[in-house]
Motif scaffolding. Structure first.
Motif, PDB file in Angstrom:
ATOM      1  N   SER A   1     -19.084  -8.175  -6.293  1.00  0.00           N
ATOM      2  CA  SER A   1     -18.416  -7.357  -7.142  1.00  0.00           C
ATOM      3  C   SER A   1     -17.762  -8.470  -8.328  1.00  0.00           C
ATOM      4  O   SER A   1     -17.848  -8.077  -9.424  1.00  0.00           O
ATOM      5  CB  SER A   1     -17.262  -6.662  -6.438  1.00  0.00           C
ATOM      6  OG  SER A   1     -17.922  -5.699  -5.499  1.00  0.00           O
ATOM      7  N   GLY A   2     -17.686  -9.729  -8.101  1.00  0.00           N
ATOM      8  CA  GLY A   2     -17.058 -10.663  -8.849  1.00  0.00           C
ATOM      9  C   GLY A   2     -17.960 -10.839 -10.139  1.00  0.00           C
ATOM     10  O   GLY A   2     -17.523 -11.219 -11.056  1.00  0.00           O
ATOM     11  N   MET A   3     -19.436 -10.598  -9.895  1.00  0.00           N
ATOM     12  CA  MET A   3     -20.226 -10.721 -10.966  1.00  0.00           C
ATOM     13  C   MET A   3     -19.788  -9.737 -12.189  1.00  0.00           C
ATOM     14  O   MET A   3     -19.915 -10.045 -13.151  1.00  0.00           O
ATOM     15  CB  MET A   3     -21.608 -10.310 -10.542  1.00  0.00           C
ATOM     16  CG  MET A   3     -22.321 -11.340  -9.776  1.00  0.00           C
ATOM     17  SD  MET A   3     -24.044 -11.382  -9.392  1.00  0.00           S
ATOM     18  CE  MET A   3     -24.185  -9.678  -8.693  1.00  0.00           C
ATOM     19  N   ARG A   4     -19.545  -8.472 -11.756  1.00  0.00           N
ATOM     20  CA  ARG A   4     -19.185  -7.499 -12.914  1.00  0.00           C
ATOM     21  C   ARG A   4     -17.903  -8.016 -13.602  1.00  0.00           C
ATOM     22  O   ARG A   4     -17.602  -7.763 -14.684  1.00  0.00           O
ATOM     23  CB  ARG A   4     -18.732  -6.294 -12.308  1.00  0.00           C
ATOM     24  CG  ARG A   4     -18.596  -5.080 -13.363  1.00  0.00           C
ATOM     25  CD  ARG A   4     -18.183  -3.767 -12.882  1.00  0.00           C
ATOM     26  NE  ARG A   4     -18.136  -2.792 -14.021  1.00  0.00           N
ATOM     27  CZ  ARG A   4     -17.242  -1.794 -13.816  1.00  0.00           C
ATOM     28  NH1 ARG A   4     -16.866  -1.448 -12.685  1.00  0.00           N
ATOM     29  NH2 ARG A   4     -17.308  -0.965 -14.929  1.00  0.00           N
ATOM     30  N   VAL A   5     -16.844  -8.482 -12.923  1.00  0.00           N
ATOM     31  CA  VAL A   5     -15.778  -9.131 -13.411  1.00  0.00           C
ATOM     32  C   VAL A   5     -16.121 -10.149 -14.412  1.00  0.00           C
ATOM     33  O   VAL A   5     -15.446 -10.114 -15.587  1.00  0.00           O
ATOM     34  CB  VAL A   5     -14.873  -9.856 -12.311  1.00  0.00           C
ATOM     35  CG1 VAL A   5     -13.492 -10.392 -13.003  1.00  0.00           C
ATOM     36  CG2 VAL A   5     -14.309  -8.662 -11.225  1.00  0.00           C
ATOM     37  N   PHE A   6     -16.877 -11.248 -14.364  1.00  0.00           N
ATOM     38  CA  PHE A   6     -17.275 -12.270 -15.175  1.00  0.00           C
ATOM     39  C   PHE A   6     -18.026 -11.452 -16.230  1.00  0.00           C
ATOM     40  O   PHE A   6     -17.745 -11.897 -17.432  1.00  0.00           O
ATOM     41  CB  PHE A   6     -17.940 -13.337 -14.543  1.00  0.00           C
ATOM     42  CG  PHE A   6     -16.985 -14.551 -13.848  1.00  0.00           C
ATOM     43  CD1 PHE A   6     -16.083 -15.091 -14.517  1.00  0.00           C
ATOM     44  CD2 PHE A   6     -17.180 -14.581 -12.447  1.00  0.00           C
ATOM     45  CE1 PHE A   6     -15.357 -15.984 -13.892  1.00  0.00           C
ATOM     46  CE2 PHE A   6     -16.113 -15.502 -11.762  1.00  0.00           C
ATOM     47  CZ  PHE A   6     -15.358 -16.287 -12.652  1.00  0.00           C
TER      48      PHE A   6
ATOM     49  N   ALA B   1     -16.923  -0.072   2.385  1.00  0.00           N
ATOM     50  CA  ALA B   1     -17.047  -1.257   1.358  1.00  0.00           C
ATOM     51  C   ALA B   1     -18.304  -1.113   0.684  1.00  0.00           C
ATOM     52  O   ALA B   1     -18.504  -1.618  -0.274  1.00  0.00           O
ATOM     53  CB  ALA B   1     -17.019  -2.545   2.372  1.00  0.00           C
ATOM     54  N   ASP B   2     -19.419  -0.666   1.408  1.00  0.00           N
ATOM     55  CA  ASP B   2     -20.655  -0.906   0.891  1.00  0.00           C
ATOM     56  C   ASP B   2     -20.808   0.099  -0.305  1.00  0.00           C
ATOM     57  O   ASP B   2     -21.507  -0.214  -0.966  1.00  0.00           O
ATOM     58  CB  ASP B   2     -21.910  -0.315   2.115  1.00  0.00           C
ATOM     59  CG  ASP B   2     -21.955  -1.046   3.216  1.00  0.00           C
ATOM     60  OD1 ASP B   2     -21.409  -2.570   3.027  1.00  0.00           O
ATOM     61  OD2 ASP B   2     -22.303  -0.624   4.253  1.00  0.00           O
ATOM     62  N   ALA B   3     -20.048   1.325  -0.290  1.00  0.00           N
ATOM     63  CA  ALA B   3     -20.249   2.123  -1.350  1.00  0.00           C
ATOM     64  C   ALA B   3     -19.442   1.692  -2.504  1.00  0.00           C
ATOM     65  O   ALA B   3     -20.192   1.861  -3.583  1.00  0.00           O
ATOM     66  CB  ALA B   3     -19.737   3.509  -1.164  1.00  0.00           C
ATOM     67  N   TYR B   4     -18.305   0.919  -2.141  1.00  0.00           N
ATOM     68  CA  TYR B   4     -17.581   0.250  -3.370  1.00  0.00           C
ATOM     69  C   TYR B   4     -18.564  -0.927  -3.953  1.00  0.00           C
ATOM     70  O   TYR B   4     -18.819  -1.076  -5.127  1.00  0.00           O
ATOM     71  CB  TYR B   4     -16.248  -0.550  -2.676  1.00  0.00           C
ATOM     72  CG  TYR B   4     -15.761  -1.331  -3.819  1.00  0.00           C
ATOM     73  CD1 TYR B   4     -15.004  -0.912  -4.760  1.00  0.00           C
ATOM     74  CD2 TYR B   4     -15.747  -2.896  -3.528  1.00  0.00           C
ATOM     75  CE1 TYR B   4     -14.138  -1.716  -5.421  1.00  0.00           C
ATOM     76  CE2 TYR B   4     -15.488  -3.618  -4.544  1.00  0.00           C
ATOM     77  CZ  TYR B   4     -14.490  -3.046  -5.461  1.00  0.00           C
ATOM     78  OH  TYR B   4     -13.629  -3.882  -6.228  1.00  0.00           O
ATOM     79  N   VAL B   5     -19.301  -1.567  -3.152  1.00  0.00           N
ATOM     80  CA  VAL B   5     -20.165  -2.714  -3.705  1.00  0.00           C
ATOM     81  C   VAL B   5     -21.302  -2.133  -4.543  1.00  0.00           C
ATOM     82  O   VAL B   5     -21.608  -2.820  -5.568  1.00  0.00           O
ATOM     83  CB  VAL B   5     -20.631  -3.712  -2.651  1.00  0.00           C
ATOM     84  CG1 VAL B   5     -21.700  -4.661  -3.206  1.00  0.00           C
ATOM     85  CG2 VAL B   5     -19.523  -4.442  -2.014  1.00  0.00           C
ATOM     86  N   GLU B   6     -21.941  -1.022  -3.910  1.00  0.00           N
ATOM     87  CA  GLU B   6     -23.086  -0.394  -4.633  1.00  0.00           C
ATOM     88  C   GLU B   6     -22.400   0.169  -6.074  1.00  0.00           C
ATOM     89  O   GLU B   6     -23.208  -0.128  -7.076  1.00  0.00           O
ATOM     90  CB  GLU B   6     -23.544   0.675  -3.893  1.00  0.00           C
ATOM     91  CG  GLU B   6     -24.384   0.072  -2.449  1.00  0.00           C
ATOM     92  CD  GLU B   6     -24.572   1.359  -1.521  1.00  0.00           C
ATOM     93  OE1 GLU B   6     -24.507   2.453  -2.065  1.00  0.00           O
ATOM     94  OE2 GLU B   6     -25.233   0.959  -0.498  1.00  0.00           O
ATOM     95  N   THR B   7     -21.384   0.685  -6.093  1.00  0.00           N
ATOM     96  CA  THR B   7     -20.791   1.090  -7.393  1.00  0.00           C
ATOM     97  C   THR B   7     -20.599   0.115  -8.318  1.00  0.00           C
ATOM     98  O   THR B   7     -20.816   0.164  -9.716  1.00  0.00           O
ATOM     99  CB  THR B   7     -19.529   1.846  -7.178  1.00  0.00           C
ATOM    100  OG1 THR B   7     -19.564   2.939  -6.187  1.00  0.00           O
ATOM    101  CG2 THR B   7     -18.836   2.342  -8.433  1.00  0.00           C
TER     102      THR B   7
END
Length: 312
Positions: free
Chosen positions: A83-88, A33-39
């Motif tokens: 990650s929601g920040m990238r969605v918006f 999960a950490d790698a996902y968030v970092e990406t």
């Protein structure tokens, strides 16, 4: 006065249905999960590519005009808030106005459909879709490998629906699964004047009918019924829509012909069907979503369908 979504068409959608996050999702599924968030943070200023339902959402939002908020889209995602920040940001880069989102960081998101009063839930997570359907909300699992919508109808939202177990309940489909085509045809001919019970997507069709009636200078709505039914079973489907006071612009009674090529010609922004085989055919040509309800999606129904397929 408190904000309200009353009298609006409310679409709840996961981030993977709206944008192509398949590469990031593969990383998430490794359990890191950490790698996902970092990406996602590293790519925060890189707009995500359009996903399967992108065209549908963008066109529906175009029904909104100054002083007339007719459609509300809410991101309802298992993503984490970061990650929601990238969605918006991806939403803003696409020129869409989406202001609301719920990010549950892996927890079940479907429980928020009730306070939203959602008319549609689109997700890439089949378990979430099944739960939403069980709660009475129109829901579909997007086929993430679907072809993307074409660009030939920029001012028209085009939506195609299967009939049984989608717009209508699966009463007739149960007869077909248990007793075969001849019994199904006889059953529907005998009950031609008796409306079919409501299916899981009737509330969406009703909401779309209201949206169409509200009028818009910028957008139009075109709907199609695309069904394996044929004469004489077609009559009950038509009479049911008449009973509801809701029309569709096109109706295709295909008598078991593959739906994909017909959908290619209709060019929908989205197609809903309860059978995975139909979705696989459709996804080669158009955006498609699986409605995981009804007898064909039960264990017994799947077994019967497989026996019929092998006997052909």
């Amino acid at each position: 006065m408190a904000a309200t979504l009353q009298d609006q068409l409310v679409v709840a959608i996961s981030s993977r249905a709206l944008f192509d996050f398949e590469e990031e999702n593969r990383l998430f599924e490794t359990g890191d999960a950490d790698a996902y968030v970092e990406t996602q943070l590293r790519r925060i200023d890189i707009p995500a590519p359009p996903g399967v339902a992108f065209s549908l959402v963008k066109k529906l939002l175009a029904f909104n005009e100054p002083g007339h908020q007719r459609v509300e889209v809410v991101v309802l995602s298992r993503n984490d808030p970061v990650s929601g920040m990238r969605v918006f940001r991806s939403v803003a880069a696409a020129g869409m106005r989406v202001e609301r989102g719920v990010f549950t960081q892996g927890r079940d998101p479907f429980r928020y459909l009730k306070p939203l009063g959602a008319h549609l839930f689109l997700s890439a997570n089949e378990a979430d879709v099944r739960q939403a359907l069980a709660m009475g909300f129109p829901a579909a699992r997007v086929a993430t490998g679907s072809a993307r919508a074409g660009e030939n109808h920029p001012h028209e939202v085009r939506i195609a629906f299967d009939g049984d177990a989608v717009l209508f309940a699966d009463e007739a489909e149960q007869v077909f699964q248990k007793r075969g085509l001849a019994a199904f045809q006889a059953h529907e001919k005998r009950k031609a004047e008796l409306p079919l019970p409501d299916g899981p997507f009737k509330p969406l069709l009703t909401a779309l009918h209201r949206l169409q009636g509200a009028g818009s200078q910028a957008m139009r709505l075109r709907t199609a019924l695309v069904t394996a039914r044929s004469a004489p079973a077609h009559e009950r489907a038509i009479r049911t829509l008449m009973h509801w006071g809701i029309g569709v612009d096109e109706a295709m009674f295909l008598g078991g012909l593959p739906k994909g090529e017909f959908l290619r010609e209709f060019e929908p922004d989205f197609f809903f069907d309860d059978q995975t085989g139909h979705i696989e055919q459709a996804a080669e040509h158009v955006p498609a979503g699986h409605v995981a309800g009804g007898v064909t999606n039960s264990a017994a129904g799947a077994e019967t369908s497989e026996r019929r397929r092998r006997s052909k």
